[in-house]
Design an enzyme around this catalytic site. Structure first.
Site, PDB file in Angstrom:
ATOM      1  N   ARG A   1       0.881  -1.183   0.000  1.00  0.00           N
ATOM      2  CA  ARG A   1       0.000   0.000   0.000  1.00  0.00           C
ATOM      3  C   ARG A   1       0.912   1.224   0.000  1.00  0.00           C
ATOM      4  O   ARG A   1       1.686   1.433   0.932  1.00  0.00           O
ATOM      5  CB  ARG A   1      -0.913   0.013   1.229  1.00  0.00           C
ATOM      6  CG  ARG A   1      -1.626   1.345   1.389  1.00  0.00           C
ATOM      7  CD  ARG A   1      -2.722   1.334   2.421  1.00  0.00           C
ATOM      8  NE  ARG A   1      -3.892   0.634   1.926  1.00  0.00           N
ATOM      9  CZ  ARG A   1      -5.116   0.761   2.455  1.00  0.00           C
ATOM     10  NH1 ARG A   1      -5.315   1.535   3.496  1.00  0.00           N
ATOM     11  NH2 ARG A   1      -6.135   0.092   1.960  1.00  0.00           N
TER      12      ARG A   1
ATOM     13  N   HIS B   1      -7.346   0.650  -6.398  1.00  0.00           N
ATOM     14  CA  HIS B   1      -7.573  -0.170  -5.195  1.00  0.00           C
ATOM     15  C   HIS B   1      -8.270  -1.464  -5.642  1.00  0.00           C
ATOM     16  O   HIS B   1      -9.427  -1.712  -5.310  1.00  0.00           O
ATOM     17  CB  HIS B   1      -8.426   0.605  -4.188  1.00  0.00           C
ATOM     18  CG  HIS B   1      -8.420   0.041  -2.803  1.00  0.00           C
ATOM     19  ND1 HIS B   1      -7.654  -1.054  -2.431  1.00  0.00           N
ATOM     20  CD2 HIS B   1      -9.095   0.409  -1.683  1.00  0.00           C
ATOM     21  CE1 HIS B   1      -7.856  -1.315  -1.153  1.00  0.00           C
ATOM     22  NE2 HIS B   1      -8.727  -0.456  -0.679  1.00  0.00           N
TER      23      HIS B   1
ATOM     24  N   GLN C   1     -10.214  -3.984  -3.272  1.00  0.00           N
ATOM     25  CA  GLN C   1     -11.511  -3.518  -2.787  1.00  0.00           C
ATOM     26  C   GLN C   1     -12.618  -3.915  -3.763  1.00  0.00           C
ATOM     27  O   GLN C   1     -13.679  -4.406  -3.358  1.00  0.00           O
ATOM     28  CB  GLN C   1     -11.474  -1.985  -2.633  1.00  0.00           C
ATOM     29  CG  GLN C   1     -12.752  -1.421  -2.089  1.00  0.00           C
ATOM     30  CD  GLN C   1     -13.014  -1.861  -0.651  1.00  0.00           C
ATOM     31  OE1 GLN C   1     -12.162  -1.712   0.199  1.00  0.00           O
ATOM     32  NE2 GLN C   1     -14.180  -2.430  -0.383  1.00  0.00           N
TER      33      GLN C   1
ATOM     34  N   ASP D   1     -17.283   6.977  -1.855  1.00  0.00           N
ATOM     35  CA  ASP D   1     -16.067   6.877  -1.047  1.00  0.00           C
ATOM     36  C   ASP D   1     -15.810   8.268  -0.459  1.00  0.00           C
ATOM     37  O   ASP D   1     -16.490   9.235  -0.820  1.00  0.00           O
ATOM     38  CB  ASP D   1     -14.903   6.416  -1.942  1.00  0.00           C
ATOM     39  CG  ASP D   1     -13.616   6.135  -1.170  1.00  0.00           C
ATOM     40  OD1 ASP D   1     -13.655   6.069   0.081  1.00  0.00           O
ATOM     41  OD2 ASP D   1     -12.565   5.994  -1.818  1.00  0.00           O
TER      42      ASP D   1
ATOM     43  N   CYS E   1     -16.376   1.523   0.621  1.00  0.00           N
ATOM     44  CA  CYS E   1     -15.199   0.716   0.982  1.00  0.00           C
ATOM     45  C   CYS E   1     -14.817   0.876   2.444  1.00  0.00           C
ATOM     46  O   CYS E   1     -14.145   0.023   2.998  1.00  0.00           O
ATOM     47  CB  CYS E   1     -14.034   1.059   0.069  1.00  0.00           C
ATOM     48  SG  CYS E   1     -13.445   2.754   0.230  1.00  0.00           S
TER      49      CYS E   1
ATOM     50  N   ARG F   1     -13.550  -8.710   2.074  1.00  0.00           N
ATOM     51  CA  ARG F   1     -12.138  -8.476   1.774  1.00  0.00           C
ATOM     52  C   ARG F   1     -11.329  -9.716   2.172  1.00  0.00           C
ATOM     53  O   ARG F   1     -10.429 -10.147   1.455  1.00  0.00           O
ATOM     54  CB  ARG F   1     -11.606  -7.252   2.546  1.00  0.00           C
ATOM     55  CG  ARG F   1     -12.192  -5.907   2.141  1.00  0.00           C
ATOM     56  CD  ARG F   1     -11.698  -5.444   0.782  1.00  0.00           C
ATOM     57  NE  ARG F   1     -10.255  -5.345   0.686  1.00  0.00           N
ATOM     58  CZ  ARG F   1      -9.516  -4.311   1.106  1.00  0.00           C
ATOM     59  NH1 ARG F   1     -10.101  -3.262   1.646  1.00  0.00           N
ATOM     60  NH2 ARG F   1      -8.205  -4.300   0.945  1.00  0.00           N
TER      61      ARG F   1
HETATM   62  N1  NVA Z   1     -10.014   6.480  -1.499  1.00  0.00           N
HETATM   63  C1  NVA Z   1      -9.645   6.149  -0.147  1.00  0.00           C
HETATM   64  C2  NVA Z   1      -9.824   4.692   0.109  1.00  0.00           C
HETATM   65  C3  NVA Z   1      -9.477   4.239   1.492  1.00  0.00           C
HETATM   66  C4  NVA Z   1      -9.631   2.768   1.675  1.00  0.00           C
HETATM   67  C5  NVA Z   1      -8.204   6.572   0.089  1.00  0.00           C
HETATM   68  O1  NVA Z   1      -7.370   6.376  -0.809  1.00  0.00           O
HETATM   69  O2  NVA Z   1      -7.903   7.112   1.156  1.00  0.00           O
HETATM   70  N1   CP Z   2     -11.256  -0.147   2.540  1.00  0.00           N
HETATM   71  C1   CP Z   2      -9.976  -0.172   2.950  1.00  0.00           C
HETATM   72  O1   CP Z   2      -9.061  -0.438   2.171  1.00  0.00           O
HETATM   73  O2   CP Z   2      -9.813   0.076   4.273  1.00  0.00           O
HETATM   74  P1   CP Z   2      -8.444   0.311   5.051  1.00  0.00           P
HETATM   75  O3   CP Z   2      -7.897   1.639   4.633  1.00  0.00           O
HETATM   76  O4   CP Z   2      -8.838   0.284   6.507  1.00  0.00           O
HETATM   77  O5   CP Z   2      -7.488  -0.797   4.722  1.00  0.00           O
END
Ligand code: NVA
Ligand code: CP
Length: 307
Positions: free
Chosen positions: A105, A132, A135, A221, A261, A289
């Site tokens: 990540r 992502h 997800q 989101d 998500c 997930r």
């Molecule tokens: N779009 C959000 C998703 C978090 C799981 C982010 O990138 O922060």
């Molecule tokens: N939806 C998701 O990826 O959550 P986290 O940021 O908690 O991993």
């Protein structure tokens, strides 16, 4: 040595591979719910590299590896040499000699792509600024679980054209459904990133209510993703009309589902009455997930088990 198979963007898996992974997700979930052990990954190790925060992604990969009989090691860029400028290519060569699969990540998609090019083992994108895919794997499985095939259906994306949105756009193209996207001015989808060139799989709407009209699934989101915190105030103002509320859910198909998500901000991108209401499947979505990623890991490491 054969090149490993990676999951860096949603379209890295073709339709038949996704169908296999969804079938395995169902079997893995049912087996797990019956408390029957399934441990094909004894002695296998996943390294998880986090440059951004996480609850669901970390927990689902770590628990998933343990449940499959393997182990997961958490590494953060704050307390490893990755945060001190060691080249991604060197890190990939070293890390992939010590483990069987890697999840990353991070911020730029280019980082996971470069890591994957120098890795001996499969690499999974656990979220970048651009994508992502894990997800959407879980979201699609959740849709299938509740409503059956998503082929030919309409999904409404309300809000920011962010990482999750681009993974939905790719999924619509691979799995042959339509995405209705409504974003505020200035936050639109970049056509060049939305798919392979054709626009048949998505349509853009200025009015979020029109995007939701007749949709079989409404999803959104956060207005401000990780890494964009400096823009939070401007985004709160720009996105005010892009809240998924009860009027939007009434405009959708009568049996429409709502997904997010998570983490969510009630009163911003979604009204509490929607996320906590009867059409919301966000808790199944979060749980899935775990099951979907166990099936993904199995596929990347062991191939088409069970078929
Ligand atoms: N779009 C959000 C998703 C978090 C799981 C982010 O990138 O922060
Ligand atoms: N939806 C998701 O990826 O959550 P986290 O940021 O908690 O991993």
């Amino acid at each position: 040595m054969a090149a490993p198979k990676h999951f860096l963007q949603f379209r890295d898996l073709a339709r038949d591979e996704l169908e296999h992974v969804f079938a395995r997700t169902r079997w893995i979930k049912e087996t797990f719910k019956r408390y029957e052990p399934y441990r094909p990954l004894v002695d296998r190790t996943m390294v998880m590299i986090f440059e951004k925060q996480s609850t669901r992604t970390r927990l689902s990969f770590e628990a998933g590896m343990q449940q499959l009989g393997g182990a997961a090691i958490f590494m953060s860029t704050r307390d490893s040499q990755l945060g001190r400028g060691e080249p991604v290519e060197d890190a990939a060569k070293v890390i992939s000699r010590m483990c069987d699969i890697v999840m990353i990540r991070t911020f730029e998609q280019d980082t996971v792509e470069r890591f994957a090019r120098h890795s001996r083992v499969p690499v999974i994108n656990g979220l970048t600024d651009e994508h992502h895919p894990c997800q959407i794997l879980a979201d699609l499985y959740t849709y299938i679980e509740h409503r059956g095939s998503i082929r030919g259906r309409t999904v409404a994306w309300i809000g920011d054209a962010n990482n999750v949105c681009y993974s939905w756009l790719q999924a619509a193209e691979v799995l042959d459904f339509r995405l209705h996207v409504s974003t505020p001015p200035g936050y639109e989808v970049v056509a060049a990133r939305a798919g392979s060139g054709g626009t048949a799989h998505y349509a853009l709407f200025a009015d979020p209510l029109e995007a939701a009209r007749g949709a079989h699934l409404v999803t959104t989101d956060v207005w401000t993703s990780m890494g964009f915190e400096a823009e939070a105030d401007a985004r709160r103002a720009a996105f005010a009309r892009w809240q998924v509320d009860e009027a939007m859910m009434r405009a959708a198909a009568p049996d429409a589902l709502f997904m997010h998500c998570l983490p969510a901000h009630r009163g911003e991108e979604v009204a509490a009455a929607v996320i906590d209401g009867p059409q919301s499947v966000v808790w199944d979505e979060a749980e899935n997930r775990l099951h979907a990623q166990k099936a993904l890991i199995e596929y990347l490491l062991l191939g088409r088990v069970g078929s």
